[in-house]
Design an enzyme around this catalytic site. Sequence first.
Site, PDB file in Angstrom:
ATOM      1  N   TYR A 181       4.792   9.185 -11.014  1.00 50.39           N
ATOM      2  CA  TYR A 181       3.720   8.439 -10.346  1.00 50.39           C
ATOM      3  C   TYR A 181       3.013   7.503 -11.327  1.00 50.39           C
ATOM      4  O   TYR A 181       2.779   6.324 -11.026  1.00 50.39           O
ATOM      5  CB  TYR A 181       2.728   9.424  -9.731  1.00 50.39           C
ATOM      6  CG  TYR A 181       1.627   8.770  -8.912  1.00 50.39           C
ATOM      7  CD1 TYR A 181       1.925   8.072  -7.746  1.00 50.39           C
ATOM      8  CD2 TYR A 181       0.286   8.878  -9.289  1.00 50.39           C
ATOM      9  CE1 TYR A 181       0.926   7.487  -6.985  1.00 50.39           C
ATOM     10  CE2 TYR A 181      -0.722   8.298  -8.531  1.00 50.39           C
ATOM     11  CZ  TYR A 181      -0.395   7.602  -7.380  1.00 50.39           C
ATOM     12  OH  TYR A 181      -1.387   7.013  -6.634  1.00 50.39           O
ATOM     13  N   ASN A 201       0.800  -1.212   0.000  1.00 53.91           N
ATOM     14  CA  ASN A 201       0.000   0.000   0.000  1.00 53.91           C
ATOM     15  C   ASN A 201       0.842   1.276   0.000  1.00 53.91           C
ATOM     16  O   ASN A 201       0.434   2.283  -0.578  1.00 53.91           O
ATOM     17  CB  ASN A 201      -0.929   0.001   1.226  1.00 53.91           C
ATOM     18  CG  ASN A 201      -1.489   1.382   1.530  1.00 53.91           C
ATOM     19  OD1 ASN A 201      -2.375   1.867   0.841  1.00 53.91           O
ATOM     20  ND2 ASN A 201      -0.948   2.014   2.561  1.00 53.91           N
ATOM     21  N   THR A 215      -7.396  10.777   1.698  1.00 52.53           N
ATOM     22  CA  THR A 215      -6.180  10.543   2.481  1.00 52.53           C
ATOM     23  C   THR A 215      -5.290  11.779   2.452  1.00 52.53           C
ATOM     24  O   THR A 215      -5.569  12.768   1.766  1.00 52.53           O
ATOM     25  CB  THR A 215      -5.386   9.354   1.918  1.00 52.53           C
ATOM     26  OG1 THR A 215      -4.921   9.696   0.595  1.00 52.53           O
ATOM     27  CG2 THR A 215      -6.242   8.104   1.855  1.00 52.53           C
ATOM     28  N   LYS A 262       3.027   3.278 -11.057  1.00 53.45           N
ATOM     29  CA  LYS A 262       1.804   2.485 -10.929  1.00 53.45           C
ATOM     30  C   LYS A 262       1.616   1.557 -12.128  1.00 53.45           C
ATOM     31  O   LYS A 262       1.144   0.420 -11.987  1.00 53.45           O
ATOM     32  CB  LYS A 262       0.596   3.404 -10.762  1.00 53.45           C
ATOM     33  CG  LYS A 262       0.590   4.169  -9.442  1.00 53.45           C
ATOM     34  CD  LYS A 262       0.669   3.232  -8.244  1.00 53.45           C
ATOM     35  CE  LYS A 262       0.605   3.965  -6.919  1.00 53.45           C
ATOM     36  NZ  LYS A 262       0.715   3.046  -5.756  1.00 53.45           N
TER      37      LYS A 262
END
Length: 243
Positions: free
Chosen positions: A150, A84, A184, A154
């Site tokens: 990023y 995670n 978040t 991923k």
Amino acid sequence: MIKTIVTGHSKGLGLGIAQALLMNGHPVLGLSRTANSLLQQQFPGLLHQTAVDLSNKSELDSLIQADVLQQFIQNTTLLLLINNAGVVTPVGPLANQIPNDIASSIHLNVTAPMVLSAALASLLKGKQELRIVHISSGAGRGAYPGWSVYCATKAALDMHAQAVKQDNQANIKICSLAPGVIDTGMQAQIRETDESLFPNKQRFIDLNESGSLANPHVTGKQIVNYVLGSKFGALAVDDLRSR
């Protein structure tokens, strides 16, 4: 016995995942830079925490060489690894990216999940079932300006899961799972980013203001149900929102 290793367990989505597991009586080994003292008080017999910066190569190497993983997986019939932990930085076009930040991001977002997956597969020696979840993102399946690092990290997790699935190892199931847009600290960081570095900033501001961000604890439960489901591993790449 079902046991789970969760990276980035001390806050955000990782905390939601860890809580869902612990509330169901499943032991959890949390790997984060900082411990969660409140969670430890709530589940003193089930939660084990190890402080480690997974973006740091030497700390990851030390973790793999130490006994903490081997000790935790004892008496396990089903081991879950939920990768995670991750960061969205560096944000911006190439000329604005600091090389050390790129390396750190790749180490946390890609190297650590792959290393942990391989290490646990080796420790289990094919005797117990291992289910691996890479927490992916829609950003790995569609490019965003300012998010080249990023998006690339991923996408790497997605491809890793697809290739591992093709290895056809009987005791290993894997899925790179996009959970949706979660409320978040990462989302707060995105909303504070200079728009010149991330032109799509307004979209995430709108999601927050419209109440469209998913609750990390609700999503955590959904992820736990997904990974424990009988069909887990049928798809190497999936989106929780399509369930």
